[in-house]
Design an enzyme around this catalytic site. Structure first.
Site, PDB file in Angstrom:
ATOM      1  N   TYR A 100     -25.237 -19.067  -9.730  1.00 34.14           N
ATOM      2  CA  TYR A 100     -24.991 -19.057 -11.183  1.00 34.14           C
ATOM      3  C   TYR A 100     -24.725 -17.640 -11.662  1.00 34.14           C
ATOM      4  O   TYR A 100     -23.755 -17.389 -12.389  1.00 34.14           O
ATOM      5  CB  TYR A 100     -26.213 -19.651 -11.890  1.00 34.14           C
ATOM      6  CG  TYR A 100     -26.170 -19.596 -13.393  1.00 34.14           C
ATOM      7  CD1 TYR A 100     -25.348 -20.457 -14.118  1.00 34.14           C
ATOM      8  CD2 TYR A 100     -26.982 -18.713 -14.104  1.00 34.14           C
ATOM      9  CE1 TYR A 100     -25.326 -20.424 -15.504  1.00 34.14           C
ATOM     10  CE2 TYR A 100     -26.973 -18.673 -15.486  1.00 34.14           C
ATOM     11  CZ  TYR A 100     -26.140 -19.533 -16.182  1.00 34.14           C
ATOM     12  OH  TYR A 100     -26.125 -19.490 -17.556  1.00 34.14           O
ATOM     13  N   SER A 129     -23.633 -15.101 -19.255  1.00 36.04           N
ATOM     14  CA  SER A 129     -25.094 -15.132 -19.282  1.00 36.04           C
ATOM     15  C   SER A 129     -25.629 -13.745 -18.968  1.00 36.04           C
ATOM     16  O   SER A 129     -24.990 -12.981 -18.230  1.00 36.04           O
ATOM     17  CB  SER A 129     -25.618 -16.125 -18.245  1.00 36.04           C
ATOM     18  OG  SER A 129     -27.033 -16.038 -18.129  1.00 36.04           O
TER      19      SER A 129
END
Length: 267
Positions: free
Chosen positions: A156, A143
């Site tokens: 995350y 990401s």
């Protein structure tokens, strides 16, 4: 896109029941490749399979990627039915929407288990097959958050950064043995990722973020991703102008980037 030499290749996609995984499956199937679709819910995998070209080539294997026994059983089924693995797409993941001070340690560990340790376990399980073949591709869906880090996504971001570094080491170790390793860094993509993102106590957020709703269409993301992979790119950033600018600033001027992030209050 180049389509030669792809008809007999086997692609194993985790997190294939929706979103990015589903969109990637559709593109790979259109290229004539054999797909192994894995996620926890068989009913959703069967739904995705019904969307694919050449359905007779594809199989669904329900799998919890945090379960080592299930990984081994799934691997043996793939090898029994297809005889080889050419691509492993580590796409399954879990996002987060909580401040650090509000995130329990159980939630911290759950996110790291899915987004880092399970990806490592999947890859280590498949790696002996790739080494024996002296060929193959391992792809990690990381990401932009793993390159930048923003509010509400600390664990995350950390997990996605960790798998990027692990992939870099893997690439260095296996490049001479015919194995290609790539990491994809999506920006905001229209999927259900924010619906399922964990809050501090480990519950699903249950609603979509505005930024996700305005993100890149999953089908367009998949087209760009597969095109880049077929060009043998290893570091692939796909997103809107803001995300790409943020990645550029993270290299050129981190201090400016983090001032902008503090002002933006990203959520």
């Amino acid at each position: 896109m180049k389509t030669q030499n792809l008809q007999d290749q086997v692609v194993w996609i985790t997190g294939a029941s929706s979103g990015i995984g589903q969109a990637l499956a559709i593109v790979f199937a259109e290229l004539g490749m054999h797909l192994i679709l894995s996620a926890r819910r068989d009913s959703e995998l069967q739904r995705v399979k019904a969307l694919l070209a050449n359905q007779e080539k594809h199989i669904c294997i329900p799998l919890d990627i945090t379960n080592a026994v299930q990984i081994e059983q799934a691997l043996q089924q793939v090898l029994t039915e297809k005889g080889r693995i050419d691509w492993l797409i580590n796409n399954a993941g879990l996002s987060q929407r909580a401040l650090i001070q509000d995130t329990s340690m159980d939630t911290e560990r759950k996110i790291m288990e899915v987004d880092y340790f399970a990806q490592v376990a999947m890859t280590k399980a498949v790696l002996p097959t790739l080494l024996k073949q002296k060929s193959g591709r391992v792809v990690f869906i990381s990401s932009v958050a793993g390159l930048i880090g923003t509010q509400y996504r600390a664990t995350y971001s950390a997990a996605k950064a960790a798998i990027h570094m692990w992939a870099n080491s893997l690439r260095a170790e296996v490049a001479a043995q015919g194995i290609h390793v790539a990491v994809v860094f999506p920006g905001f993509v229209k999927t259900n990722v924010s619906l399922n993102a964990l809050t501090g106590n480990g519950e699903a957020q249950g609603f979509q973020d505005e930024a996700i709703e305005q993100g890149l269409d999953a089908d367009e993301f998949a087209q760009q991703t597969v095109k880049a992979l077929l060009q043998n790119q290893e570091y692939i950033v796909i997103g809107g102008r803001k995300e790409k600018l943020g990645v550029m600033l993270s290299r050129l001027s981190p201090s400016i980037l983090y001032k902008q992030i503090r002002k933006a209050q990203v959520k």
